[in-house]
Design a protein around this motif. Structure first.
Motif, mmCIF file in Angstrom:
data_model
loop_
_atom_site.group_PDB
_atom_site.id
_atom_site.type_symbol
_atom_site.label_atom_id
_atom_site.label_comp_id
_atom_site.label_asym_id
_atom_site.label_seq_id
_atom_site.Cartn_x
_atom_site.Cartn_y
_atom_site.Cartn_z
ATOM 1 N N UNK A 39 0.875 -1.154 -0.204
ATOM 2 C CA UNK A 39 -0.035 0.047 -0.109
ATOM 3 C C UNK A 39 0.891 1.084 0.105
ATOM 4 N N UNK A 40 1.907 1.164 0.726
ATOM 5 C CA UNK A 40 3.039 2.476 0.913
ATOM 6 C C UNK A 40 3.313 2.661 -0.581
ATOM 7 N N UNK A 41 3.754 1.619 -1.232
ATOM 8 C CA UNK A 41 4.315 1.770 -2.806
ATOM 9 C C UNK A 41 2.983 2.218 -3.746
ATOM 10 N N UNK A 42 1.842 2.052 -3.117
ATOM 11 C CA UNK A 42 0.874 2.774 -4.178
ATOM 12 C C UNK A 42 0.016 1.565 -4.881
ATOM 13 N N UNK A 43 -0.206 0.435 -4.179
ATOM 14 C CA UNK A 43 -0.954 -0.648 -4.686
ATOM 15 C C UNK A 43 -0.284 -0.745 -6.202
ATOM 16 N N UNK A 44 0.904 -0.707 -6.365
ATOM 17 C CA UNK A 44 1.550 -0.917 -7.723
ATOM 18 C C UNK A 44 1.282 -2.352 -8.423
ATOM 19 N N UNK A 45 0.982 -2.222 -9.566
ATOM 20 C CA UNK A 45 1.242 -3.496 -10.459
ATOM 21 C C UNK A 45 1.800 -3.346 -11.647
ATOM 22 N N UNK A 46 2.155 -4.389 -12.205
ATOM 23 C CA UNK A 46 3.211 -4.351 -13.313
ATOM 24 C C UNK A 46 2.668 -3.557 -14.668
ATOM 25 N N UNK A 47 1.319 -3.609 -14.843
ATOM 26 C CA UNK A 47 0.745 -2.787 -15.805
ATOM 27 C C UNK A 47 -0.141 -1.946 -15.313
ATOM 28 N N UNK A 49 -2.333 0.190 -12.383
ATOM 29 C CA UNK A 49 -1.960 1.337 -11.723
ATOM 30 C C UNK A 49 -0.349 1.532 -11.531
ATOM 31 N N UNK A 50 0.356 1.590 -12.394
ATOM 32 C CA UNK A 50 1.546 2.095 -12.733
ATOM 33 C C UNK A 50 1.829 3.331 -13.059
ATOM 34 N N UNK A 51 2.114 4.168 -12.511
ATOM 35 C CA UNK A 51 2.401 5.325 -12.616
ATOM 36 C C UNK A 51 3.874 6.011 -12.645
ATOM 37 N N UNK A 52 4.238 7.006 -12.881
ATOM 38 C CA UNK A 52 5.680 7.540 -12.735
ATOM 39 C C UNK A 52 5.842 7.492 -11.323
ATOM 40 N N UNK A 53 5.152 8.013 -10.325
ATOM 41 C CA UNK A 53 5.313 7.976 -9.114
ATOM 42 C C UNK A 53 5.304 6.826 -8.377
ATOM 43 N N UNK A 57 8.995 4.920 -6.895
ATOM 44 C CA UNK A 57 8.733 4.672 -5.362
ATOM 45 C C UNK A 57 9.234 3.021 -5.468
ATOM 46 N N UNK A 58 8.929 2.134 -6.224
ATOM 47 C CA UNK A 58 9.260 0.901 -6.418
ATOM 48 C C UNK A 58 10.567 0.511 -6.499
ATOM 49 N N UNK A 59 11.339 1.604 -7.517
ATOM 50 C CA UNK A 59 12.672 1.706 -8.107
ATOM 51 C C UNK A 59 13.681 2.089 -6.716
ATOM 52 N N UNK A 60 13.135 2.915 -6.098
ATOM 53 C CA UNK A 60 13.837 3.415 -5.086
ATOM 54 C C UNK A 60 13.836 2.249 -3.811
#
Length: 117
Positions: A39-47, A49-53, A57-60
């Motif tokens: 959740x802190x990473x923004x509920x990120x998915x590979x495709x 909900x993948x935004x620059x922000x 966050x994931x890269x960092x």
């Protein structure tokens, strides 16, 4: 020079695919085992909900090795691989750009009979 650039891009394709597969596994592990961090990473998915922000966050998260604080062996192994792939791709691209720039100016100087500096 365009042949060298094309070869560089083609060689990055399998590495990029490997990174995407590792990222997908990491995100699945985060979602199931560490939902708060996911959740802190923004509920990120590979495709999805993948935004620059979210991506940054994931890269960092990978580059700072924050995954090690979660004490998950499988996550750490996958994230270590993804981190190395991420660093390798960036070094490969920077090296390719530098070689392309240097050789381009070198050939331009030869073409116009200018001294090399």
């Amino acid at each position: 020079m365009t042949t060298v650039w094309a070869a560089l891009c083609l060689s990055l394709f399998p590495i990029s695919l490997w990174y995407i597969c590792e990222a997908k596994c990491i995100l699945a592990l985060l979602k199931t085992d560490h939902p708060q961090k996911w959740n802190e990473l923004g509920n990120l998915g590979v495709i999805k909900n993948n935004s620059i922000g979210n991506s940054s966050k994931f890269v960092m998260f990978l580059l700072k090795s924050e995954y090690k604080t979660l004490h998950n062996v499988e996550l750490t192994q996958k994230a270590n691989k993804a981190r190395l792939l991420l660093i390798a791709v960036n070094c490969w691209l920077l090296n390719g750009c530098a070689c392309f720039h240097c050789s381009d100016s070198h050939w331009s100087a030869i073409k116009h009979n200018k001294p090399l500096h």
